[in-house]
Design an enzyme around this catalytic site. Structure first.
Site, PDB file in Angstrom:
ATOM      1  N   ASP A   1       0.472   3.631   2.288  1.00  0.00           N
ATOM      2  CA  ASP A   1       0.180   4.197   3.607  1.00  0.00           C
ATOM      3  C   ASP A   1      -0.987   5.186   3.466  1.00  0.00           C
ATOM      4  O   ASP A   1      -2.031   4.785   2.941  1.00  0.00           O
ATOM      5  CB  ASP A   1       1.453   4.820   4.211  1.00  0.00           C
ATOM      6  CG  ASP A   1       1.352   4.948   5.721  1.00  0.00           C
ATOM      7  OD1 ASP A   1       0.747   4.069   6.353  1.00  0.00           O
ATOM      8  OD2 ASP A   1       1.861   5.923   6.275  1.00  0.00           O
TER       9      ASP A   1
ATOM     10  N   ASP B   1       0.856  -1.202   0.000  1.00  0.00           N
ATOM     11  CA  ASP B   1       0.000   0.000   0.000  1.00  0.00           C
ATOM     12  C   ASP B   1       0.881   1.237   0.000  1.00  0.00           C
ATOM     13  O   ASP B   1       2.086   1.168   0.176  1.00  0.00           O
ATOM     14  CB  ASP B   1      -0.875  -0.006   1.257  1.00  0.00           C
ATOM     15  CG  ASP B   1      -0.010  -0.071   2.511  1.00  0.00           C
ATOM     16  OD1 ASP B   1       0.372   0.991   3.012  1.00  0.00           O
ATOM     17  OD2 ASP B   1       0.319  -1.192   2.978  1.00  0.00           O
TER      18      ASP B   1
HETATM   19  N1  LIG Z   1       1.127   1.352   5.786  1.00  0.00           N
HETATM   20  C1  LIG Z   1       1.588   0.485   6.691  1.00  0.00           C
HETATM   21  N2  LIG Z   1       1.983   0.920   7.910  1.00  0.00           N
HETATM   22  C2  LIG Z   1       2.459   0.033   8.807  1.00  0.00           C
HETATM   23  N3  LIG Z   1       2.556  -1.280   8.589  1.00  0.00           N
HETATM   24  C3  LIG Z   1       2.172  -1.741   7.404  1.00  0.00           C
HETATM   25  N4  LIG Z   1       2.152  -2.984   6.897  1.00  0.00           N
HETATM   26  C4  LIG Z   1       1.684  -2.917   5.651  1.00  0.00           C
HETATM   27  N5  LIG Z   1       1.370  -1.646   5.318  1.00  0.00           N
HETATM   28  C5  LIG Z   1       1.674  -0.888   6.407  1.00  0.00           C
END
Ligand SMILES: Nc1ncnc2[nH]cnc12
Ligand SMILES: CSC[C@H]1O[C@H](OP(=O)(O)O)[C@H](O)[C@@H]1O
Length: 301
Positions: A217, A215
């Site tokens: 975030d 992703d």
């Molecule tokens: N955006 C994120 N922040 C923290 N841990 C994660 N694991 C996968 N995506 C994450």
């Protein structure tokens, strides 16, 4: 009791979305008791590419353990006690940069600690004081082999380096935090590389991470903010790439690594043997026994 012939050489810790490794053959489950409590789950020991491997799901096989409570000391100790000398950590991470896209793989070379709660970060918190070098938190040799294996075995874009921001969680970051980490030049974010990497160094293991970008975030306007279900969905699609990378790595791995990681305690134990009570010497035998032996017997009382 572990014998020479069934000593395990490589450990794999699976993160979100990686709860087993079907490629292992000749499999058995091992429950290991450690001075640091129970590991996250039973260890699954098997063979792959002629190498004995132990697999451990970091959050438990049904993902019941929150990052703060992952028993990292017990996990690393249990793997070490089986004979593991090289440890691969698989994790799901958010991207803090446009060019690190969901589906990409990263082998981080640095880590920044943003954890803050109750994590036990050292094996040596009683009677013995140890300061290991941590300028290079990942084993450079193993990291390069892992990246090369991922390039051979998958179509994914593999980034050879990157700084992993280890936050506490379990809540994801605020947008202001995400932007702060970006302004610091950090590359990916997760919740579990620490204290795992520190403990692997204290246990004199070569340690490398395979981070799967799931992703962006919460900083990127064009994409939805990270969610646990979104991470799980991307991992469902990409865990095969992680597994293929691991299989390719094991096919190319030297079972007798000669890195500095394997001798990290040689210059790190500051407490003289004769100051360490017998009970502590026993408790720490697996990790420091051979370094104490090198000092010779303690002087008679
Ligand atoms: N955006 C994120 N922040 C923290 N841990 C994660 N694991 C996968 N995506 C994450
Ligand atoms: C399920 S999203 C957040 C979760 O995913 C990552 O886990 P891991 O590092 O074990 O793959 C992240 O660190 C969080 O624990």
């Amino acid at each position: 009791m572990t014998t020479e012939s069934d000593a395990v050489e490589v450990g794999i810790i699976g993160g979100s979305g990686l709860y087993d490794l079907e490629a292992l053959t000749d499999v058995r489950e091992v429950r290991v008791v450690t001075p640091y409590g129970d590991p996250s789950d039973a260890l699954v020991v098997g063979s792959l590419g002629g190498i004995r491997v132990a697999f451990l799901p970091r959050h438990g096989r049904r993902h019941q353990i929150v990052p703060t409570n992952v028993p990292a000391r017990a996990n690393v100790y249990a793997l070490k006690s089986l004979g593991v000398r090289q440890l691969i950590s698989v994790s799901a991470v958010g991207s803090l940069r446009e060019e690190l896209r969901p589906g990409d793989l990263v082998t981080p070379d640095q880590v920044v600690d943003r954890t803050r709660n109750r994590r036990e970060t050292t094996f040596f918190d009683e009677d013995i004081v140890v300061h290991v070098p941590f300028g290079e938190p990942f084993c450079g040799r193993l990291r390069e082999l892992l990246g090369a294996a991922a390039r051979r075995a998958t179509d994914a874009v593999v980034h050879a380096s990157g700084t992993y921001c280890c936050m506490e969680g379990p809540q994801f970051s605020t947008r202001a935090e995400s932007e702060l980490y970006r302004s610091w030049g950090l590359d990916v974010i997760g919740m579990t590389a620490l204290p795992e990497a520190k403990l692997a160094r204290e246990a004199e293991l070569c340690y490398a991470g395979l981070a799967l970008v799931t992703d962006y975030d919460c900083w990127r306007a064009e994409t939805d903010d990270v969610s646990a279900s979104g991470v799980a969905e991307v991992m469902r699609r990409n865990s095969a790439a992680a597994k293929a990378s691991l299989v390719a790595l094991l096919e190319s791995l030297d079972p007798e690594p000669k890195c500095a990681c394997q001798n990290a305690l040689a210059t790190s134990v500051i407490t003289p043997l004769d100051a360490v009570p017998q009970a502590s010497r026993e408790r720490n035998r697996l990790l420091v026994g051979r370094h104490f032996a090198a000092q010779g017997p303690p002087p008679a009382a």
